[in-house]
Design a protein around this motif. Structure first.
Motif, short mmCIF file in Angstrom:
data_model
loop_
_atom_site.label_atom_id
_atom_site.label_comp_id
_atom_site.label_asym_id
_atom_site.label_seq_id
_atom_site.Cartn_x
_atom_site.Cartn_y
_atom_site.Cartn_z
N ALA A 11 -26.01 -8.80 -7.31
CA ALA A 11 -24.87 -9.37 -6.59
C ALA A 11 -23.59 -8.69 -7.04
O ALA A 11 -23.50 -8.14 -8.13
N ARG A 12 -22.58 -8.77 -6.15
CA ARG A 12 -21.27 -8.18 -6.45
C ARG A 12 -20.20 -9.09 -5.87
O ARG A 12 -20.29 -9.53 -4.72
N VAL A 13 -19.20 -9.37 -6.67
CA VAL A 13 -18.11 -10.23 -6.25
C VAL A 13 -16.82 -9.41 -6.27
O VAL A 13 -16.52 -8.74 -7.26
N VAL A 14 -16.08 -9.44 -5.16
CA VAL A 14 -14.84 -8.69 -5.04
C VAL A 14 -13.75 -9.64 -4.58
O VAL A 14 -13.92 -10.39 -3.63
N GLU A 15 -12.63 -9.61 -5.27
CA GLU A 15 -11.47 -10.39 -4.88
C GLU A 15 -10.27 -9.46 -4.79
O GLU A 15 -9.96 -8.72 -5.71
N GLY A 16 -9.60 -9.50 -3.64
CA GLY A 16 -8.48 -8.58 -3.42
C GLY A 16 -8.99 -7.20 -3.03
O GLY A 16 -10.08 -7.03 -2.48
N VAL A 17 -8.19 -6.18 -3.33
CA VAL A 17 -8.53 -4.79 -3.00
C VAL A 17 -8.48 -3.98 -4.28
O VAL A 17 -7.43 -3.42 -4.64
N PRO A 18 -9.59 -3.88 -5.02
CA PRO A 18 -9.59 -3.14 -6.28
C PRO A 18 -9.52 -1.63 -6.10
O PRO A 18 -9.34 -0.91 -7.09
N THR A 19 -9.69 -1.13 -4.88
CA THR A 19 -9.65 0.32 -4.65
C THR A 19 -8.25 0.83 -4.33
O THR A 19 -8.10 1.96 -3.89
N ALA A 20 -7.25 -0.01 -4.50
CA ALA A 20 -5.86 0.40 -4.30
C ALA A 20 -5.01 -0.20 -5.41
O ALA A 20 -5.33 -1.25 -5.96
N GLY A 21 -3.93 0.48 -5.75
CA GLY A 21 -3.06 0.00 -6.81
C GLY A 21 -1.69 0.63 -6.72
O GLY A 21 -1.40 1.44 -5.82
N THR A 22 -0.83 0.28 -7.64
CA THR A 22 0.52 0.80 -7.69
C THR A 22 0.88 1.23 -9.11
O THR A 22 0.25 0.79 -10.08
N VAL A 51 5.10 4.36 -6.81
CA VAL A 51 4.07 5.04 -6.03
C VAL A 51 2.91 4.10 -5.77
O VAL A 51 2.67 3.14 -6.51
N GLY A 52 2.19 4.38 -4.68
CA GLY A 52 0.96 3.66 -4.35
C GLY A 52 -0.22 4.60 -4.44
O GLY A 52 -0.12 5.79 -4.10
N VAL A 53 -1.36 4.07 -4.87
CA VAL A 53 -2.56 4.89 -5.08
C VAL A 53 -3.72 4.24 -4.35
O VAL A 53 -3.94 3.03 -4.48
N THR A 95 1.00 7.93 -2.49
CA THR A 95 2.10 7.87 -1.53
C THR A 95 3.34 7.30 -2.20
O THR A 95 3.26 6.50 -3.14
N ALA A 96 4.50 7.70 -1.70
CA ALA A 96 5.77 7.21 -2.23
C ALA A 96 6.85 7.46 -1.19
O ALA A 96 6.66 8.18 -0.20
N GLU A 97 8.00 6.83 -1.40
CA GLU A 97 9.17 7.06 -0.54
C GLU A 97 10.32 7.54 -1.41
O GLU A 97 10.70 6.88 -2.39
N LEU A 98 10.86 8.68 -1.05
CA LEU A 98 12.01 9.23 -1.75
C LEU A 98 13.27 8.57 -1.18
O LEU A 98 13.61 8.78 -0.02
N PRO A 99 13.97 7.74 -1.94
CA PRO A 99 15.13 7.02 -1.40
C PRO A 99 16.26 7.98 -1.04
O PRO A 99 16.32 9.11 -1.52
N LEU A 125 -2.34 2.60 -13.75
CA LEU A 125 -2.34 1.85 -12.50
C LEU A 125 -2.35 0.35 -12.74
O LEU A 125 -2.92 -0.14 -13.71
N ILE A 126 -1.74 -0.36 -11.81
CA ILE A 126 -1.88 -1.81 -11.70
C ILE A 126 -2.70 -2.07 -10.45
O ILE A 126 -2.22 -1.88 -9.33
N SER A 127 -3.96 -2.47 -10.62
CA SER A 127 -4.86 -2.65 -9.49
C SER A 127 -4.56 -3.95 -8.77
O SER A 127 -4.11 -4.93 -9.37
N GLY A 128 -4.84 -3.95 -7.46
CA GLY A 128 -4.56 -5.13 -6.65
C GLY A 128 -5.73 -6.05 -6.46
O GLY A 128 -5.72 -6.89 -5.56
N GLY A 129 -6.79 -5.95 -7.26
CA GLY A 129 -7.94 -6.83 -7.09
C GLY A 129 -8.85 -6.80 -8.30
O GLY A 129 -8.59 -6.12 -9.30
N ILE A 130 -9.93 -7.59 -8.19
CA ILE A 130 -10.91 -7.70 -9.27
C ILE A 130 -12.29 -7.51 -8.67
O ILE A 130 -12.61 -8.02 -7.60
N SER A 131 -13.14 -6.78 -9.38
CA SER A 131 -14.50 -6.54 -8.93
C SER A 131 -15.46 -6.77 -10.10
O SER A 131 -15.22 -6.30 -11.22
#
Length: 366
Positions: free
Chosen positions: A154-165, A106-108, A91-95, A142-148
């Motif tokens: 066990a699984r540790v997730v911080e933030g939202v690693p499935t989205a980025g910019t 853009v966001g992914v 997704t993106a916004e055309l100014p 991509l620059i991801s917004g979280g760490i997994s």
């Protein structure tokens, strides 16, 4: 002993704005000077085993197969077993007034069962607008917004690693046709429609230009006639208008956010004559089980018999406090303080005052 206090435990924060002059561009938008939303569907590659599983995300396999075929490589379905690929929505916004060749952010976001986009690279993805035309193409790391982090059990997730910019990750390929210099007039659209604010914007513009070029059309629109000024540049006129100062008006509102426990009141909130009382209801439940045993050397089993006691007490609270008619926000707060009301109870009291018809404001619960 278990003590259950039947109260809504919410922390409240009060804030109210002070009326001040603000720029027109901070309270209104100019017709035609707007962005356009773009969306695309593509692939992120280079993931460290955290991509989509093709069994649960068959669309990822189809997209990857089509990409490889366009690159001149023919593969079979059995050959595609990589877990380093994820299908994403971009997704993106055309100014406004974006020109061909300029870059936008853009966001992914994933749409399959990928665990993380960390370290991935977006492959060339066309971005379309609502009219179906391609206006930009996105690609980049991509620059991801979280760490997994995942282990065997066990699984540790911080933030939202499935989205980025991707900053500046798309290049504009098509411009939005808009002949701004040739417009005859422009509409100023208020973000919060109000007749008083619209009239003040009209007066500020006419006073600054020393002629009647602005007119209020409705509570949310002010029309400015450029050509009454002669042969002038619309861009220069709007640059002058958007920095004019006005004092905006708005309806009295009380906004309650249940999730964070926040209460925001406008300065125009008024309270009619009303009496308020507040007290606490406490329920105490205690358990004292009794064990019944058979006589010595007798047949039988030990049985535990439940024994409970319940007590309902209405603890003494503060008596009624009467708020005078047409009370202001300060009077309301003083009334709460006189009652000794804890912040966690103020939300319920505000709802009750509104239900009684004594709160003269829009009550917005989010």
């Amino acid at each position: 002993m278990i003590r259950i206090i039947l109260l809504l435990v919410i922390t409240s924060v009060f804030a109210w704005p002070v009326t001040a002059a603000v720029r027109i561009k901070d309270v209104a938008d100019f017709d035609g000077v707007r962005g356009n939303d773009l969306v695309g569907y593509g692939l992120v590659v280079g993931l460290d085993g955290t991509g989509d599983s093709f069994r649960n995300a068959p669309f990822t396999e189809e997209l990857l197969s089509g990409l490889l075929e366009r690159l001149g490589t023919n593969v079979t379905d059995d050959a595609l077993r990589s877990k380093n690929v994820a299908a994403v929505v971009v997704t993106a916004e055309l100014p406004p007034f974006a020109r061909s060749g300029s870059r936008i952010d853009v966001g992914v976001s994933t749409i399959g069962d990928a665990k993380s986009l960390l370290g991935g690279t977006l492959v060339m993805t066309p971005l379309k607008a609502a009219d179906g035309n391609i206006y930009a193409v996105a690609q980049g790391s991509l620059i991801s917004g979280g760490i997994s982090a995942t282990g065997e059990a066990a699984r540790v997730v911080e933030g939202v690693p499935t989205a980025g910019t991707i900053p500046s990750g798309a290049r504009v390929e098509r411009e939005v046709a808009f002949n701004f210099p040739e417009i005859e007039n422009i509409r100023i659209a208020l973000r919060n429609a109000d007749f008083t604010t619209a009239a003040r914007i009209e007066a500020a513009i006419n006073r600054d230009f020393n002629r009647s070029i602005a007119a209020t059309q409705d509570s949310g629109t002010v029309i400015v006639r450029f050509r009454d000024l002669g042969d002038v540049s619309p861009a220069h006129v709007l640059g002058r208008i958007e920095n004019l100062l006005v004092e905006p008006e708005d309806r009295a509102k009380v906004v309650i956010d249940h999730r964070s426990g926040t209460i925001v009141m406008g300065e125009h909130v008024r309270i009619s004559s009303v009496a308020v009382s507040q007290g606490n209801l406490t329920l105490r439940v205690s358990e004292a089980p009794l064990a019944s045993q058979p006589n010595p050397f007798a047949d039988g089993d030990t049985v535990v018999l439940p024994r409970s006691s319940a007590e309902l007490a209405n603890e003494p609270g503060i008596g009624f406090v009467k708020l005078p008619g047409d009370a202001s926000l300060g009077d309301l707060i003083e009334g709460f303080n006189a009652l000794g009301v804890a912040p966690r109870d103020m939300i319920d009291i505000l709802k009750s005052i509104h239900a009684a018809g004594a709160l003269h404001a829009d009550l917005i619960v989010e």
